[in-house]
Enzyme design. Structure first.
Site, mmCIF file in Angstrom:
data_model
loop_
_atom_site.group_PDB
_atom_site.id
_atom_site.type_symbol
_atom_site.label_atom_id
_atom_site.label_comp_id
_atom_site.label_asym_id
_atom_site.label_seq_id
_atom_site.Cartn_x
_atom_site.Cartn_y
_atom_site.Cartn_z
ATOM 1 N N ASP A 1 -0.869 1.695 18.894
ATOM 2 C CA ASP A 1 -0.861 2.800 17.948
ATOM 3 C C ASP A 1 -1.489 4.011 18.634
ATOM 4 O OD1 ASP A 1 -0.482 2.660 14.616
ATOM 5 O OD2 ASP A 1 -1.394 4.465 15.455
ATOM 6 N N PHE B 1 13.736 -7.749 -11.113
ATOM 7 C CA PHE B 1 13.885 -6.288 -11.023
ATOM 8 C C PHE B 1 14.518 -5.692 -12.277
ATOM 9 C CE2 PHE B 1 12.507 -4.189 -7.088
ATOM 10 C CZ PHE B 1 11.786 -5.254 -6.593
ATOM 11 N N ALA C 1 11.445 -3.224 -17.334
ATOM 12 C CA ALA C 1 11.481 -1.801 -17.715
ATOM 13 C C ALA C 1 10.068 -1.254 -17.794
ATOM 14 C CB ALA C 1 12.176 -1.656 -19.061
ATOM 15 N N GLY D 1 7.909 3.376 -7.466
ATOM 16 C CA GLY D 1 7.230 4.337 -6.590
ATOM 17 C C GLY D 1 7.030 3.678 -5.246
ATOM 18 N N CYS E 1 8.643 3.367 -0.054
ATOM 19 C CA CYS E 1 9.976 2.969 0.406
ATOM 20 C C CYS E 1 11.103 3.393 -0.527
ATOM 21 C CB CYS E 1 10.025 1.471 0.621
ATOM 22 S SG CYS E 1 8.782 0.926 1.799
ATOM 23 N N LYS F 1 2.073 -0.561 -7.325
ATOM 24 C CA LYS F 1 2.404 -1.887 -7.847
ATOM 25 C C LYS F 1 1.182 -2.783 -7.664
ATOM 26 C CE LYS F 1 4.562 -4.606 -4.399
ATOM 27 N NZ LYS F 1 5.808 -5.089 -3.816
ATOM 28 N N ARG G 1 1.047 5.697 -2.524
ATOM 29 C CA ARG G 1 2.114 6.654 -2.207
ATOM 30 C C ARG G 1 3.114 6.708 -3.360
ATOM 31 N NH1 ARG G 1 4.239 4.523 3.363
ATOM 32 N NH2 ARG G 1 3.514 2.579 2.428
HETATM 33 C C1 UGA Z 1 10.530 -2.501 -1.321
HETATM 34 C C2 UGA Z 1 11.592 -3.604 -1.238
HETATM 35 O O1 UGA Z 1 11.464 -4.466 -2.368
HETATM 36 C C3 UGA Z 1 11.421 -4.409 0.043
HETATM 37 O O2 UGA Z 1 12.442 -5.381 0.149
HETATM 38 C C4 UGA Z 1 11.506 -3.450 1.227
HETATM 39 O O3 UGA Z 1 11.318 -4.120 2.463
HETATM 40 C C5 UGA Z 1 10.420 -2.400 1.089
HETATM 41 O O4 UGA Z 1 10.602 -1.684 -0.153
HETATM 42 C C6 UGA Z 1 10.542 -1.452 2.251
HETATM 43 O O5 UGA Z 1 11.531 -0.721 2.324
HETATM 44 O O6 UGA Z 1 9.713 -1.504 3.161
HETATM 45 P P1 UGA Z 1 7.943 -2.473 -2.036
HETATM 46 O O7 UGA Z 1 8.001 -0.984 -1.874
HETATM 47 O O8 UGA Z 1 6.797 -3.230 -1.475
HETATM 48 O O9 UGA Z 1 9.269 -3.141 -1.407
HETATM 49 O O10 UGA Z 1 7.942 -2.731 -3.597
HETATM 50 P P2 UGA Z 1 8.880 -3.410 -4.696
HETATM 51 O O11 UGA Z 1 8.343 -4.734 -5.031
HETATM 52 O O12 UGA Z 1 10.300 -3.298 -4.316
HETATM 53 O O13 UGA Z 1 8.591 -2.437 -5.922
HETATM 54 C C7 UGA Z 1 8.952 -1.060 -5.845
HETATM 55 C C8 UGA Z 1 8.600 -0.352 -7.123
HETATM 56 O O14 UGA Z 1 9.472 -0.759 -8.173
HETATM 57 C C9 UGA Z 1 7.169 -0.588 -7.637
HETATM 58 O O15 UGA Z 1 6.642 0.661 -8.047
HETATM 59 C C10 UGA Z 1 7.363 -1.525 -8.814
HETATM 60 O O16 UGA Z 1 6.366 -1.369 -9.780
HETATM 61 C C11 UGA Z 1 8.719 -1.058 -9.342
HETATM 62 N N1 UGA Z 1 9.456 -2.090 -10.124
HETATM 63 C C12 UGA Z 1 9.825 -3.258 -9.529
HETATM 64 C C13 UGA Z 1 9.784 -1.854 -11.441
HETATM 65 O O17 UGA Z 1 9.463 -0.771 -12.005
HETATM 66 N N2 UGA Z 1 10.485 -2.807 -12.143
HETATM 67 C C14 UGA Z 1 10.860 -3.964 -11.569
HETATM 68 O O18 UGA Z 1 11.496 -4.794 -12.266
HETATM 69 C C15 UGA Z 1 10.523 -4.205 -10.238
#
Ligand code: UGA
Length: 438
Positions: free
Chosen positions: A32, A251, A254, A259, A262, A325, A332
């Site tokens: 890094d 997923f 609701a 956020g 990613c 989450k 972020r």
């Molecule tokens: C996401 C993807 O799920 C990963 O597969 C991917 O590798 C990653 O981005 C990335 O691009 O590096 P992550 O950002 O850790 O992973 O979080 P998620 O679990 O996907 O959740 C994303 C957001 O959606 C959170 O804010 C969560 O609260 C929200 N969410 C998730 C909902 O509002 N409702 C749901 O049913 C599920």
């Protein structure tokens, strides 16, 4: 002889990848440019919260399989170099900022051994890998480049890296694929699906997957809006459609939407790239996905206003959750903090609690008040918002905490609390997409 690996960029993705690869028995060196990060990691400390990662990292350092450096020349011994740097959204637009990916390639190129492989893991706009490969071959004709997107979720990063549900390998040559088969030999033995693709397809798999996930979340949040307008209940609707295996129940939670570092930036970068390619119409719907997502934040603020007679000035608002989450200290583009800041800007006094994310949240939103324990967050609150679904919040006894607040109004922004329990304890309970019948 086992391959030696290097990992360039030791943020979320890189630190996890480095520790996990070392735990599989490889000798790994993490690089890094930030020496403070290198110092911390070298001591076995992880600069962010991720379950199980710190223990794994410390163990691997102790076993002498894992080291960190800020000198790129220290990587010349490695056979495979993973690029794991960030690709944030540019300041003045939707596109991805490729500065770190480009400079990683430039700095590693001349240190790659003959027959060595550079493997991109960062999320990049389609077309980037082909350009980088061309540049690498100009600088070092005996090297090769592959793209191997990462699908790890924060909160499950170690598990997802060690046991991915698929491995996607974008390659031009068979020899690149063979090297990666050696790296992922254990996963192949465990029958992890192996998808060989060309470079553009491998890059697209990642953004397509994140776009699909974002679409699923915004779809159910759009249904929540219709439920609100028609007297339906989105949690029942989600459960019912989720039983169809073609739809699936995951997923479909609701609430205040997605956020993090990613999903939001990836769908925006995808739109920007599609426009450059003359294919903007194909992903035009993502604009709506983004809009539905941001609208959920406004809808919850409307609920708060309704319960506080449309006057937020001077009102004491308690917020449970700051991280984007649960099981993460990442703030972020956190919907929880965005909502908190907007309510505060409208004149309320907002106190935010989070089990892990307070110090990160404080840096981004110094104007908000933060509390270390749940009880002092709730003291005298006129309304309580549940915005990140940490397990500890589901374990709260609503009857107990009712004594602390000034008015017992709970707004569940994640549809994760037990409404009947809260109502039975005498709380007014509101949630997005649910009929408000108490
Ligand atoms: C996401 C993807 O799920 C990963 O597969 C991917 O590798 C990653 O981005 C990335 O691009 O590096 P992550 O950002 O850790 O992973 O979080 P998620 O679990 O996907 O959740 C994303 C957001 O959606 C959170 O804010 C969560 O609260 C929200 N969410 C998730 C909902 O509002 N409702 C749901 O049913 C599920």
């Amino acid at each position: 002889m086992a391959l030696k690996l290097s990992v360039i960029g030791t943020g979320y993705l890189g630190a996890t990848h480095a520790a996990c690869m070392a735990s599989l028995g490889f000798e790994v060196i993490g690089f890094d440019t930030e020496s403070s990060k290198v110092d911390l990691l070298s001591k076995g400390k992880v600069p962010f919260y991720e379950p199980d990662l710190e223990e794994l990292l410390a163990e691997q350092i102790k076993a002498k399989r894992l080291t960190f450096t800020n000198k790129v020349e220290d990587l010349s011994d490695a056979d495979v170099h993973f690029i794991c740097v960030g690709t944030p959204q540019v300041k003045n637009g939707n596109a991805a900022d490729l500065t770190y990916v480009n400079s990683a390639l430039e700095s590693i190129a001349k240190h790659v051994k003959p027959g060595g492989l550079v493997v991109g893991k960062s999320t990049v706009p389609v077309g980037t890998a082909t350009k980088l490969r061309k540049r690498l071959l100009e600088l070092n004709p005996k090297a090769d480049l592959a793209w191997n997107p990462e699908f790890l979720r924060e909160g499950f990063a170690v598990e997802d890296t060690l046991r991915p549900n698929r491995l996607v390998i974008g390659v031009v040559t068979d020899s690149a694929e063979n090297i990666l088969k050696e790296v992922y030999a254990i996963n192949l033995k465990e029958n992890t699906p192996w998808v060989r693709a060309d470079l553009p397809t491998a890059e697209l798999v990642k953004v397509a997957a994140n776009s699909f996930l974002a679409t699923k979340i915004s779809f159910i949040n759009a249904m929540a809006e219709v439920c609100e307008a028609s007297g339906g209940d989105v949690t029942v609707l989600a459960k019912a459609i989720g039983y169809d295996p073609r739809i699936g129940s995951r997923f479909l939670q609701a609430g205040i939407g997605f956020g993090g570092g990613c999903l939001p930036k990836d769908i925006r970068a995808f739109m920007a790239r599609a426009e450059e390619l003359g294919a903007s119409q194909a992903v035009e719907f993502l604009k709506e996905i983004d809009a539905i997502n941001l609208r959920a934040r406004q809808r919850i603020i409307e609920l708060v206003r309704k319960d506080l007679s449309d006057d937020l000035v001077g009102k004491k608002v308690a917020v449970l959750g700051a991280a984007f989450k649960p099981d993460s200290d990442d703030v972020r583009d956190s919907p929880a903090l965005d909502i908190s800041a907007q309510i505060q800007a409208a004149g309320a006094n907002v106190t935010v609690h989070d089990p892990k994310a307070i110090s990160n949240a404080q840096k981004r939103f110094p104007g908000l008040t933060f509390a270390e324990d749940i009880n002092s967050t709730l003291k005298d609150a006129e309304i309580v918002l549940h915005l990140t679904e940490w397990k500890i919040y589901r374990e709260i006894d609503p009857a107990q905490i009712k004594k602390l607040v000034k008015s017992a109004i709970m707004i569940d922004g994640r549809n994760a609390l037990d409404r009947d329990l809260w109502r039975a304890a005498g709380w007014k309970f509101r949630a997005l997409g649910r009929t408000d019948s108490e």
